[in-house]
Motif scaffolding. Structure first.
Motif, PDB file in Angstrom:
ATOM      1  N   LEU A 159       0.860  -1.186   0.000  1.00 25.64           N
ATOM      2  CA  LEU A 159       0.000   0.000   0.000  1.00 25.64           C
ATOM      3  C   LEU A 159       0.894   1.233   0.000  1.00 25.64           C
ATOM      4  N   ASP A 160       0.545   2.227  -0.815  1.00 21.45           N
ATOM      5  CA  ASP A 160       1.283   3.493  -0.814  1.00 21.45           C
ATOM      6  C   ASP A 160       0.285   4.608  -0.490  1.00 21.45           C
ATOM      7  N   ILE A 161       0.452   5.217   0.673  1.00 19.15           N
ATOM      8  CA  ILE A 161      -0.493   6.233   1.155  1.00 19.15           C
ATOM      9  C   ILE A 161      -0.012   7.614   0.724  1.00 19.15           C
ATOM     10  N   GLY A 162      -0.807   8.281  -0.110  1.00 23.02           N
ATOM     11  CA  GLY A 162      -0.394   9.576  -0.664  1.00 23.02           C
ATOM     12  C   GLY A 162       0.542   9.363  -1.837  1.00 23.02           C
ATOM     13  N   CYS A 163       0.087   8.535  -2.791  1.00 25.69           N
ATOM     14  CA  CYS A 163       0.979   8.051  -3.862  1.00 25.69           C
ATOM     15  C   CYS A 163       1.110   9.023  -5.026  1.00 25.69           C
TER      16      CYS A 163
ATOM     17  N   SER B 181       0.688  10.632  -8.495  1.00 27.88           N
ATOM     18  CA  SER B 181       0.281  10.046  -9.784  1.00 27.88           C
ATOM     19  C   SER B 181       0.508   8.543  -9.817  1.00 27.88           C
ATOM     20  N   GLY B 182       1.151   8.019  -8.798  1.00 26.43           N
ATOM     21  CA  GLY B 182       1.359   6.572  -8.739  1.00 26.43           C
ATOM     22  C   GLY B 182       2.686   6.106  -9.300  1.00 26.43           C
ATOM     23  N   TYR B 183       3.615   7.030  -9.502  1.00 22.24           N
ATOM     24  CA  TYR B 183       4.909   6.625 -10.067  1.00 22.24           C
ATOM     25  C   TYR B 183       5.519   5.438  -9.319  1.00 22.24           C
ATOM     26  N   HIS B 184       5.558   5.550  -7.964  1.00 21.14           N
ATOM     27  CA  HIS B 184       6.220   4.482  -7.200  1.00 21.14           C
ATOM     28  C   HIS B 184       5.420   3.174  -7.214  1.00 21.14           C
ATOM     29  N   LEU B 185       4.099   3.252  -7.471  1.00 18.08           N
ATOM     30  CA  LEU B 185       3.305   2.014  -7.559  1.00 18.08           C
ATOM     31  C   LEU B 185       3.863   1.122  -8.664  1.00 18.08           C
TER      32      LEU B 185
ATOM     33  N   GLY C   5      -2.503   2.048  -4.252  1.00 21.34           N
ATOM     34  CA  GLY C   5      -2.133   3.398  -3.842  1.00 21.34           C
ATOM     35  C   GLY C   5      -3.398   4.138  -3.472  1.00 21.34           C
ATOM     36  N   ILE C   6      -3.300   5.047  -2.505  1.00 21.97           N
ATOM     37  CA  ILE C   6      -4.436   5.944  -2.265  1.00 21.97           C
ATOM     38  C   ILE C   6      -3.937   7.379  -2.339  1.00 21.97           C
ATOM     39  N   ASP C   7      -4.760   8.232  -2.921  1.00 20.34           N
ATOM     40  CA  ASP C   7      -4.452   9.663  -2.973  1.00 20.34           C
ATOM     41  C   ASP C   7      -5.760  10.408  -3.267  1.00 20.34           C
ATOM     42  N   PRO C   8      -6.093  11.416  -2.461  1.00 16.30           N
ATOM     43  CA  PRO C   8      -7.368  12.094  -2.652  1.00 16.30           C
ATOM     44  C   PRO C   8      -7.384  13.112  -3.803  1.00 16.30           C
ATOM     45  N   THR C   9      -6.240  13.410  -4.394  1.00 10.95           N
ATOM     46  CA  THR C   9      -6.208  14.430  -5.455  1.00 10.95           C
ATOM     47  C   THR C   9      -6.637  13.810  -6.784  1.00 10.95           C
TER      48      THR C   9
ATOM     49  N   PHE D  68       3.980   2.010   2.367  1.00  9.16           N
ATOM     50  CA  PHE D  68       4.825   3.163   2.091  1.00  9.16           C
ATOM     51  C   PHE D  68       4.024   4.425   2.398  1.00  9.16           C
ATOM     52  N   SER D  69       4.664   5.435   2.967  1.00  7.82           N
ATOM     53  CA  SER D  69       4.055   6.756   2.954  1.00  7.82           C
ATOM     54  C   SER D  69       5.170   7.781   2.843  1.00  7.82           C
ATOM     55  N   MET D  70       5.169   8.468   1.730  1.00  6.83           N
ATOM     56  CA  MET D  70       6.300   9.324   1.402  1.00  6.83           C
ATOM     57  C   MET D  70       5.796  10.720   1.062  1.00  6.83           C
TER      58      MET D  70
END
Ligand code: GEK
Length: 319
Positions: free
Chosen positions: A125-129, A131-135, A148-152, A191-193
């Protein structure tokens, strides 16, 4: 947009998420769509269907070669994708088209990769990913299932645009914020970066991250830090490097102290790095202000407000 996701998690370790997620995303679709959303969907639908001859997610995010498609089609893809500006996190290469994003997100990936547990077979899981590059890079390292989750919502569009070409159902982005997550207690790596300093309540945030991990699962946390001891935290004024939404910038020792206090095990810092102009800069795909404009023109060790310039650190710990 999410039916394939539901079908997949019905048969994996995330199936308990189905008790809340579909209703939540239905609410989102009904009440929270961005004003431009309909227009963005039309842009996504206008992207031409292509077949790729090569795919690299291990050393970059590169889908297809230039000669897979005619030049005119590449121009069309470029024009459509420019509707999703600003492109912040990347870079991406699509059939010879280079999406030169504001950030070289690959630099961050290279800094953390030698230190994390191998992702082969993991559910991550990537929190605040963004555009998802790291996914994509997680999948390139062999992760079995990537969320990945991201509210934008613009970043969801950017992700869907890349997904349109790569077509990998094991890589997913959901338009959620961290507060929308139930305690799933199941991911092998979280992950959360670049998110902690945006949170008004960093201790609660760390607890939310822990609640997503299975016992013994690994947290990879990246955030801004300042120099100082266990009790040092910078709470900037209205802006930090022109960002309005920066709340807590702890020292590395303070952050590790908080993590241990919350029960994380084997907490360690594996890297620190002062952001260089090569990593964050203005490009054709993000043509407003960037790092150069956020720092003191006479002293690049200071932000324009006089705070220490962005120093980023990577931490690893176990739940
Ligand atoms: N409540 C929230 N929950 C989850 N994400 C949020 C929330 N609020 C904002 N975000 C998202 O957190 C991301 C932070 S950027 C890091 C991207 C990537 N991780 C990177 O390391 O390059 C760094 C920066 O902008 O300073 C953005 O994509 C926001 O939409």
């Amino acid at each position: 947009m999410f039916n394939t996701f539901y079908q997949q998690i019905a048969t994996n370790q995330l199936s308990h998420w189905l008790t809340t997620l579909p209703a939540q995303l239905e609410q989102w679709q009904k009440n929270h769509l961005h004003g431009e959303y309909g227009k963005w969907l039309k842009t996504l639908e206008a992207l031409p269907a292509t077949e790729y001859s090569t795919l690299d997610l291990k050393d970059s995010v590169t889908v297809g070669a230039a000669d897979d498609i005619p030049e005119g089609q590449r121009k069309r893809i470029e024009a459509l994708l420019k509707n999703f500006k600003p492109w912040r996190k990347g870079p991406f290469h699509i059939h010879g088209l280079h999406i030169d994003t504001e950030w070289r997100s690959d630099f961050k990936w290279d800094r953390l990769l030698p230190h994390i547990s191998p992702l082969q077979g993991r559910t991550v899981l990537d929190i605040g990913c963004g555009s998802g590059y790291h996914l994509w890079r997680m999948r390139g390292e062999g992760a079995e299932f990537v969320v990945g989750i991201d509210p934008t919502q613009l970043f969801l569009m950017q992700f869907q645009a890349i997904q349109h070409f790569i077509k990998d159902p094991k890589v997913n982005l959901l338009p959620l914020g961290v507060d929308d997550l139930p305690a799933l207690k199941t991911f092998d790596t979280v992950f959360s970066m670049g998110v902690l300093y945006h949170r008004k309540s960093p201790i609660d945030f760390l607890q939310q991250l822990k609640a997503q991990l299975r016992p013994g699962g690994e947290l990879v946390l990246e955030t801004l830090v300042v120099e100082g001891d266990e009790q040092t935290v910078l709470v900037p004024g209205e802006r930090y490097a022109k960002m309005r939404n920066v709340w807590f910038i702890p020292s590395a020792d303070a952050l590790m102290f908080w993590m241990r206090r919350l029960g994380f095990k084997n907490v360690r810092m594996v890297n620190t790095d002062q952001t260089a102009f090569e990593e964050q800069r203005k490009t054709d795909w993000m043509d407003t202000e960037s790092l150069q404009d956020f720092l003191d023109p006479k002293d690049s060790n200071k932000t324009i407000e006089g705070y220490p310039a962005p120093l980023r650190a990577i931490f690893i710990a176990e739940a």
